[in-house]
Write a protein that holds these residues in place. Sequence first.
Motif, PDB file in Angstrom:
ATOM      1  N   GLY A 136     -41.436  39.601  12.674  1.00 39.36           N
ATOM      2  CA  GLY A 136     -40.786  40.214  11.521  1.00 39.36           C
ATOM      3  C   GLY A 136     -41.483  39.861  10.213  1.00 39.36           C
ATOM      4  N   SER A 137     -41.357  40.783   9.260  1.00 35.26           N
ATOM      5  CA  SER A 137     -42.051  40.607   7.980  1.00 35.26           C
ATOM      6  C   SER A 137     -41.684  39.291   7.307  1.00 35.26           C
ATOM      7  CB  SER A 137     -41.699  41.758   7.038  1.00 35.26           C
ATOM      8  OG  SER A 137     -42.062  42.978   7.608  1.00 35.26           O
ATOM      9  N   GLY A 138     -40.410  38.960   7.350  1.00 32.27           N
ATOM     10  CA  GLY A 138     -39.952  37.742   6.686  1.00 32.27           C
ATOM     11  C   GLY A 138     -40.667  36.528   7.236  1.00 32.27           C
ATOM     12  N   ARG A 165     -34.465  44.102   6.832  1.00 27.92           N
ATOM     13  CA  ARG A 165     -35.568  44.901   7.382  1.00 27.92           C
ATOM     14  C   ARG A 165     -36.248  45.697   6.262  1.00 27.92           C
ATOM     15  NH1 ARG A 165     -36.502  44.564  13.269  1.00 27.92           N
ATOM     16  NH2 ARG A 165     -34.831  43.115  13.764  1.00 27.92           N
ATOM     17  N   ALA A 166     -37.568  45.805   6.411  1.00 32.19           N
ATOM     18  CA  ALA A 166     -38.347  46.458   5.373  1.00 32.19           C
ATOM     19  C   ALA A 166     -37.960  47.927   5.227  1.00 32.19           C
ATOM     20  CB  ALA A 166     -39.833  46.336   5.698  1.00 32.19           C
ATOM     21  N   THR A 167     -37.792  48.629   6.341  1.00 35.01           N
ATOM     22  CA  THR A 167     -37.438  50.042   6.264  1.00 35.01           C
ATOM     23  C   THR A 167     -36.116  50.226   5.534  1.00 35.01           C
ATOM     24  OG1 THR A 167     -37.192  49.608   8.616  1.00 35.01           O
ATOM     25  CG2 THR A 167     -38.476  51.514   8.006  1.00 35.01           C
ATOM     26  N   GLY A 169     -45.914  37.914  11.899  1.00 30.80           N
ATOM     27  CA  GLY A 169     -45.076  38.717  11.020  1.00 30.80           C
ATOM     28  C   GLY A 169     -44.675  40.048  11.580  1.00 30.80           C
ATOM     29  N   SER A 170     -44.661  41.027  10.698  1.00 25.63           N
ATOM     30  CA  SER A 170     -44.077  42.347  10.948  1.00 25.63           C
ATOM     31  C   SER A 170     -44.360  42.904  12.335  1.00 25.63           C
ATOM     32  CB  SER A 170     -44.603  43.317   9.907  1.00 25.63           C
ATOM     33  OG  SER A 170     -44.351  44.632  10.329  1.00 25.63           O
ATOM     34  N   SER A 171     -43.289  43.303  12.992  1.00 26.82           N
ATOM     35  CA  SER A 171     -43.471  43.910  14.300  1.00 26.82           C
ATOM     36  C   SER A 171     -44.052  45.311  14.171  1.00 26.82           C
ATOM     37  CB  SER A 171     -42.124  43.958  15.027  1.00 26.82           C
ATOM     38  OG  SER A 171     -41.182  44.641  14.222  1.00 26.82           O
ATOM     39  N   THR A 172     -43.911  45.922  12.988  1.00 28.34           N
ATOM     40  CA  THR A 172     -44.497  47.239  12.777  1.00 28.34           C
ATOM     41  C   THR A 172     -46.016  47.136  12.724  1.00 28.34           C
ATOM     42  OG1 THR A 172     -42.584  47.673  11.381  1.00 28.34           O
ATOM     43  CG2 THR A 172     -44.351  49.290  11.317  1.00 28.34           C
ATOM     44  N   VAL A 173     -46.480  46.078  12.045  1.00 28.09           N
ATOM     45  CA  VAL A 173     -47.919  45.934  11.855  1.00 28.09           C
ATOM     46  C   VAL A 173     -48.594  45.329  13.089  1.00 28.09           C
ATOM     47  CG1 VAL A 173     -49.674  44.989  10.305  1.00 28.09           C
ATOM     48  CG2 VAL A 173     -47.425  45.577   9.406  1.00 28.09           C
TER      49      VAL A 173
END
Lengths: 281, 252, 252, 293, 269
Positions: E54-56, E141-143, E24-28
């Motif tokens: 990605g989150s999705g 995108r989440a942001t 998932g999320s590349s941020t996390v």
Amino acid sequence: MLRSDLLLKVACRVLAIAAAAIVLLVFGFLVRESAPALRSIGLFRFFTDASWHPLSGEFNFTPMIVATLLTSVGSVCIAAPLGIASAVFSNFYAPTWLASWHRRLVELLAGIPSVVFGLWGLVVLAPLVAAFGGSGQNLLTATIVLSLMVLPTIALLSDSTIASLPREWILGAAALGLDRWDTVSRLVLPAARRGIGSAVMLALTRALGETMAVLMVAGNIVEMPRSVLSPGRTLNGNIALELGYASASHRSVLFVSGLMLMLVVSVLVVGFSRRTRSPVG
Amino acid sequence: MISTDDLSIEYNGRTILRRATIAAEPGRVLALVGPSGCGKSSLLAALNQMTEIIPGASVCGTIKFNGQDIRDVFETSVHLRRHVGMIFQKPNPFPMSIRRNIELALHQHGKHSKPAINEITETVLRDVGLWEEVHSRLDRPALDLSGGQQQRLCIARALALQPQVLLMDEPCSALDPISAERVEQLIESMRGKYSVIIVTHNLAQARRIADHVAVFWMQDGVGEIIEQGETDAIFDASTNALVNAYLSGRKG
Amino acid sequence: MISTDDLSIEYNGRTILRRATIAAEPGRVLALVGPSGCGKSSLLAALNQMTEIIPGASVCGTIKFNGQDIRDVFETSVHLRRHVGMIFQKPNPFPMSIRRNIELALHQHGKHSKPAINEITETVLRDVGLWEEVHSRLDRPALDLSGGQQQRLCIARALALQPQVLLMDEPCSALDPISAERVEQLIESMRGKYSVIIVTHNLAQARRIADHVAVFWMQDGVGEIIEQGETDAIFDASTNALVNAYLSGRKG
Amino acid sequence: MTSLPTTLYLHRRRDLLVTSVIWLAAGSVVTILGWILIDIGVRGLTHVSYAFLTEAVEDAGRAGGIGPILISTMLLLGVTLFIAIPLSLATAIELTEMIEQNSWFSRNLRRFLDVLAGVPSIVFGLFGNALFVITLELGYSILSGGLTLACMVLPLLVRTFEQAITAVPREYRFAAAALGLDRTATLFRVVLPAAAPGLMAGVVLSVGRALAETAALIFTAGYVARTPESLLDSGRSMSVHIYDMAMNVPGGGTQAYATACVLVAMLLAINGSTAILLRMAGLASRPGAGGQW
Amino acid sequence: GRNTSVGQIQNGQHHLEGRLTLTGSSTVAPLATEIAKRFEERHPSVRVDVQTGGSGKGITDARMGVADIGMASRELKPDENDLVSHQIAADGVGLIVHKSNPCSELSTDQIVAIYQDRLNNWKDVGGEDQEITVVHKAEGRATLELFLHYLDIENPTVKADVIVGDNEHAVKTVAGAKGSIGYVSIGTAEADIEAGVPIRLLPLGSIEASTANVANGTFPMGRLLNLITTASPSPLAAEFIHFCQSSDVHDLVKSQYFVPIASESNVAQ
Ligand SMILES: Nc1ncnc2c1ncn2[C@@H]1O[C@H](COP(=O)(O)OP(=O)(O)OP(=O)(O)O)[C@@H](O)[C@H]1O
Ligand SMILES: Nc1ncnc2c1ncn2[C@@H]1O[C@H](COP(=O)(O)OP(=O)(O)OP(=O)(O)O)[C@@H](O)[C@H]1O
Ligand SMILES: [Mg+2]
Ligand SMILES: [Mg+2]
Ligand SMILES: O=P([O-])([O-])[O-]
């Protein structure tokens, strides 16, 4: 026929068919994944909707198709003359030692990751292009970066085509008092045009398929480009940008853009092979 | 017409032809004969400075055109080659139409007017006896012609530039006997008009067509001219044992 | 040994050799002579069924090995070629070491034992007079050898299979006179051991080495054998005007 | 003498002009591409050290080295070549030796491969994810990634192999046939060794292409920066690492450039060592036919 | 499935084994990678594979069982309530401009006007006479969702000049174009500013955009980083999530420029 030969023949046939089957698998996969979207949205709306806002139910692909074609055809238009010139250079104009270094450098560049090209475009090139206004991330930058990426393909394949022309022709031209450029422009390039053509074709398919580097420098706005300095989004950039965040139906729509791209490529390839198969003068 | 003075040729530092001195006279045919590998083709290549584009080749000695050093007469080798045509062993028409094959060099040398080019094309094709055979298909690929026709086209192409000297490297050896005979007749018909230097392995041919003969031989692994002179004198009255052995087929 | 019966050869439907009948006798040398293009090389290619791998070539008529149709004697052309070796005009060693060049065919034909292979290698290299020159560098690339050495290596490679017939297509014509002489001596030394069929343009050579000669000529654009027989009989006492003209150098 | 001084003078001027243009074009190709290389070098080279090559990835990549990533990359490359070389070689042989040129089969085979060459790498990623990762249950793994890359480099390999094989002089085939070698032996012992320089060039190009791939690998080989214990483990390739460092990890820029330096060095090494290998085998590559003017 | 964990608790809490897959999320992902590494050190027979995408993708994979745990940098949507989210860290989204940009503050209205192209010169908001280049994120995108939600506008009304993907893409874009404005994770921006990238975080309203203000809850545009599981995660997954939420990993959260969540919440929630 000998047993070993029969074995070889069968093995080659089977493996060749397997290789070709990969395309069918990819096609099949794309069709399967895009089927839900095609069924619920239909093909038509991908061209007639007002804009691309998949989460708001608007699915117009047209600007992306245009941007894809513009950047890839544009990049080939830049890369082809340079690549061919580079091949002519290493065959006719460079001293032998320089020619081999030149080849080696171009070979090296064939292996530089697209991310690195993208990074260079984003960090070095785009700020320079920003002098024309905006962020510098636009179709022009994308085209330049793409052209650098496909340049080695054109240069190396043209080089090997030119190098494999019969030496008698070149000697014959020299004996007629043709100078270097006449030999190249009137004999070598026409004689090598098939090989060069297929190099350019390969470069074009490569440019059409490139994702990461374009994504990093194209600006990615889904809008009909008004000039080369407009930002734009390519079909594959679109997939890479949104896929990771897409829910089920959005995801399916993104696969339609993959399918669209493959259709564009197929049409080009088939068209090209038709053209080159017709007898040459 | 064209002559050399103590010409030596090296490939990558290895001498393959030593101190060759020959002279082609206007309107006469000079045949170069001798076993394989003793530098006949290389000498021809040196005469129109093709050695310049052969990697590793280097030439020392002088080449003269009408008695003057070619470097003084011609600005570049491109200019020289306009006056010194060359025909190769394997016919090498370019992969384009018959007409283009002839036009190409004319363009280079500044002839662009369509009627003039057409006229020259017809003249030279007639000269080599090809006009009847090909006038209806001038725009077909030259590679569709038979070997003999291709070779005659190559000669026509060279004649179009109105050279003063023609260098021919075994022009008949890749042709069938009938085509070979036609080319031989053609050379015969050029006597008096052009100065011709021809390399041939066919001694009978040399005897038939040449006014002068130069015999090459390999000495200590390096090619040399061991005898030259009037054809009949060489064939019938040579005092050199090697030459006699070679010309009578006992050696080489 | 090997013989043909009314053999005709076509390329893409165009006949280039018509009804050729020849016979090579054990231990004797048969020379095929005649102008370019009348199908001598093609006949050789047909004899060891190389025509199978030449696109467009087709052969009709029979080829016999010791009196029997080759199709009955040998299962496939691969088996035939083990007994009928071939040497080409241009030396064509493979781009690998000298040793590998000889081993390759031995492997194919079932010889794998290292000592046996080494022994054969030495024997055949001695036979062609190459052993002294190369035994210290058997693992160096064969392409580093001189043309004459390469040609002798090719002969050695063919001899390693202990063929009964050797086909040679102008084996000396690409060699310098000294190498050519060595190869000629080699052929001389094979007399009595192998049956040799050799194509040559060098009539003197044909006369020197051949027991029998077959003269080819082009009739209406198709190659034919116009005369054959004992060498001396053909050279000195032929009644055929064409043959006389050709052999005396007046034609072809 | 019918000399044409004016036109010849023009020709000399033109030759000078054309020569400058060609040198300029080649020069600009070299300059721009050299610029990119130098850009990478300047930003990353100081960071490359033995420790960088061997240490594990620390602090999401901001610290430590790329040891495990190098190993994963090598394994990926191994799998890719192991699958792609036989497949493309067989296809190239089929196209050059087995079937009529311009037959229906060969034309379509070529077309299919051309289309394959144009499939976007991201689509390869998704395809590999669906086929290898999920359907064949290989998971995110070196194996899935390698198989996907193999599909991707296939068209390039086939094309270069085809060129290399057709460039082998016919004389070698004749000589082999005359020695009674069957087709298989002719092919494997004579034609392919003689084609080795060209085949190698194809492999080197494909290695470059495989090393350069990012998008296809994120969805197949994955993102795990640990040293893989088997081919069924996930592993991060160098270009995925470069992408992650440059685009996702703040402060990872230097690491991205340093990794790119290593990648370029690796390509150089592969290029160089194949040249040496070929020379050792006595198979120097052909010189260009243009020759020197 | 090849990704299903076979985690089992043997000999009490401390002997775990098996394999966990996170996507998932590349941020996390970078944070999860670091936590996973520490978790593996504590439990040598456990392998935690962290994938990105990605989150999705994280949410989809968690739902389909392709991954044991999904990562998402956003909240679950109403139609995703068959899944459970577990917060492991907090993050804020801040506006960034080029370092040389003199503009000191933007009101919410001004931001909306800029993003809707009703304001397109910096001189109108206290800067130099320079066109505004609007950097926006890609759909989904989440942001972006957080940003739109905060400004209370619809995405189709936004008129951007550049659309970017990942945070660093936005940072590099803003750093490369003087007149641009974008929004990224505050942690990312702080890390880049620390590394000398020429960008500046703009205060939102009058609140400084900083991780400190995200931590103390005063910064208005904050989001939670989540791990996503089905309603009944495997014991191993549960143990991992528990570990992610424990104070044992707070140093890792901080080192990745995120904000640890103060109170330890329950895995089962
Ligand atoms: N381009 C080249 N590079 C190196 N060596 C060469 C080159 N061309 C010819 N040679 C060598 O120079 C020598 C003379 O060759 P040349 O072709 O001039 O002989 P020739 O007398 O024309 O022989 P032939 O009768 O076979 O045509 C030969 O040993 C040949 O191998
Ligand atoms: N592979 C081929 N395809 C088509 N035609 C061919 C082929 N090989 C030879 N020919 C033609 O067949 C005829 C006979 O050729 P061949 O090589 O057998 O003659 P030759 O007597 O050996 O001549 P030379 O003395 O020049 O070697 C020639 O007209 C030639 O053009
Ligand atoms: Mg010669
Ligand atoms: Mg022949
Ligand atoms: O990868 P994301 O954190 O932007 O969903």
